[in-house]
Motif scaffolding. Structure first.
Motif, PDB file in Angstrom:
ATOM      1  N   ALA A  38      39.125  39.367  37.795  1.00  0.00           N
ATOM      2  CA  ALA A  38      40.487  39.268  37.272  1.00  0.00           C
ATOM      3  C   ALA A  38      41.461  40.016  38.180  1.00  0.00           C
ATOM      4  CB  ALA A  38      40.549  39.820  35.851  1.00  0.00           C
ATOM      5  N   VAL A  42      44.716  38.314  40.210  1.00  0.00           N
ATOM      6  CA  VAL A  42      46.092  38.830  40.148  1.00  0.00           C
ATOM      7  C   VAL A  42      46.562  39.248  41.543  1.00  0.00           C
ATOM      8  CG1 VAL A  42      47.545  40.676  39.205  1.00  0.00           C
ATOM      9  CG2 VAL A  42      45.941  39.465  37.728  1.00  0.00           C
ATOM     10  N   LEU A  45      47.741  36.202  43.273  1.00  0.00           N
ATOM     11  CA  LEU A  45      49.038  35.791  42.741  1.00  0.00           C
ATOM     12  C   LEU A  45      50.164  36.681  43.272  1.00  0.00           C
ATOM     13  CD1 LEU A  45      50.739  34.126  40.661  1.00  0.00           C
ATOM     14  CD2 LEU A  45      50.223  35.954  39.043  1.00  0.00           C
ATOM     15  N   GLN A  55      53.596  40.509  32.226  1.00  0.00           N
ATOM     16  CA  GLN A  55      52.884  39.252  32.458  1.00  0.00           C
ATOM     17  C   GLN A  55      51.588  39.491  33.230  1.00  0.00           C
ATOM     18  OE1 GLN A  55      55.498  36.488  34.371  1.00  0.00           O
ATOM     19  NE2 GLN A  55      56.791  36.228  32.562  1.00  0.00           N
ATOM     20  N   LEU A  56      51.636  40.400  34.181  1.00  0.00           N
ATOM     21  CA  LEU A  56      50.428  40.693  34.958  1.00  0.00           C
ATOM     22  C   LEU A  56      49.371  41.373  34.091  1.00  0.00           C
ATOM     23  CD1 LEU A  56      51.954  41.856  38.345  1.00  0.00           C
ATOM     24  CD2 LEU A  56      50.893  39.671  37.795  1.00  0.00           C
ATOM     25  N   ARG A  58      48.971  40.968  30.885  1.00  0.00           N
ATOM     26  CA  ARG A  58      48.421  39.919  30.018  1.00  0.00           C
ATOM     27  C   ARG A  58      47.463  39.013  30.808  1.00  0.00           C
ATOM     28  NH1 ARG A  58      47.407  39.056  24.771  1.00  0.00           N
ATOM     29  NH2 ARG A  58      47.031  36.842  24.503  1.00  0.00           N
ATOM     30  N   LEU A  59      47.845  38.685  32.037  1.00  0.00           N
ATOM     31  CA  LEU A  59      46.982  37.862  32.878  1.00  0.00           C
ATOM     32  C   LEU A  59      45.664  38.568  33.173  1.00  0.00           C
ATOM     33  CD1 LEU A  59      46.495  35.328  34.571  1.00  0.00           C
ATOM     34  CD2 LEU A  59      47.701  36.455  36.443  1.00  0.00           C
ATOM     35  N   ASP A  62      43.558  38.318  29.921  1.00  0.00           N
ATOM     36  CA  ASP A  62      43.067  36.967  29.656  1.00  0.00           C
ATOM     37  C   ASP A  62      42.058  36.502  30.707  1.00  0.00           C
ATOM     38  OD1 ASP A  62      44.698  36.967  27.451  1.00  0.00           O
ATOM     39  OD2 ASP A  62      46.231  35.664  28.325  1.00  0.00           O
ATOM     40  N   ALA A  63      42.348  36.756  31.977  1.00  0.00           N
ATOM     41  CA  ALA A  63      41.438  36.328  33.047  1.00  0.00           C
ATOM     42  C   ALA A  63      40.109  37.054  32.948  1.00  0.00           C
ATOM     43  CB  ALA A  63      42.082  36.569  34.408  1.00  0.00           C
ATOM     44  N   GLN A  78      37.897  29.360  41.252  1.00  0.00           N
ATOM     45  CA  GLN A  78      39.228  29.965  41.228  1.00  0.00           C
ATOM     46  C   GLN A  78      39.449  30.942  42.378  1.00  0.00           C
ATOM     47  OE1 GLN A  78      41.942  29.495  39.315  1.00  0.00           O
ATOM     48  NE2 GLN A  78      40.884  27.795  38.342  1.00  0.00           N
TER      49      GLN A  78
END
Length: 187
Positions: A38, A42, A45, A55-56, A58-59, A62-63, A78
């Motif tokens: 994860a 990020v 990204l 947002q990061l 949360r990402l 979730d990831a 991915q």
């Protein structure tokens, strides 16, 4: 809105070790744990553009959950990378991430987090642990002392008094340990 982060913003720490990133760049293999996978996602990204920290966060959460639920093919798909990059590529990645105010977590913190749970992102506790300074730093400034043989003469008493001024070195990182002192006149 500027692409450069404001100097008052706090950095976001990614759950990714430097050795895992280097292995990914040199061999093309993703990290072993869902947490670091994860973090790598990020990081990829953030190389393009840094979204807001919420947002990061949360990402990352979730990831990490998605990579933990998968057996490995999703991570491979991915996080596919071209192998054969070297330490210069690692330095370039770290520089781009630092410009986006994103840093890799210290190894000590990552060891503790991975020992606790390699499958879950700890969130705010992780960010707090990364921000803690583990060692104190002291900077010493040399003081100017008159040689013993020199005595004050009447001409010296009419001179303007001097005070120390600090200037940072010209290195790109502007290390605090490279600060030097030079006298400037007091008005």
């Amino acid at each position: 809105m500027s692409d450069t982060p404001s100097p008052t913003s706090s950095p976001l720490f990614l759950p990714l070790r430097e050795q895992s990133l280097l292995r990914h760049l040199s061999d093309g293999t993703p990290p072993d744990t869902p947490l670091e996978q994860a973090g790598l996602l990020v990081a990829m990204l953030c190389r393009r553009q840094r979204p807001p920290a919420t947002q990061l966060q949360r990402l990352l959460h979730d990831a990490c959950a998605l990579f933990a639920a998968d057996d490995g093919p999703a991570a491979q798909a991915q996080l596919a990378a071209s192998a054969g990059q070297d330490a210069r590529a690692l330095e370039a990645w770290l520089g781009v991430l630092a410009a986006q105010d994103v840093l890799l977590a210290p190894d000590e913190v990552m060891e503790a987090v991975l020992a606790a749970s390699p499958d879950a992102y700890p969130g705010a506790d992780f960010q707090t642990a990364c921000r803690i300074t583990l060692e104190e730093h002291t900077i010493h400034f040399r003081r100017h002392r008159w040689p013993k043989a020199m005595t004050k003469t009447p001409a010296m008493t009419n001179r303007p008094r001097m005070r120390p001024s600090t200037t940072a070195c010209s290195l790109p990182n502007r290390h605090a340990c490279c600060v030097r002192s030079r006298p400037i006149p007091m008005n």
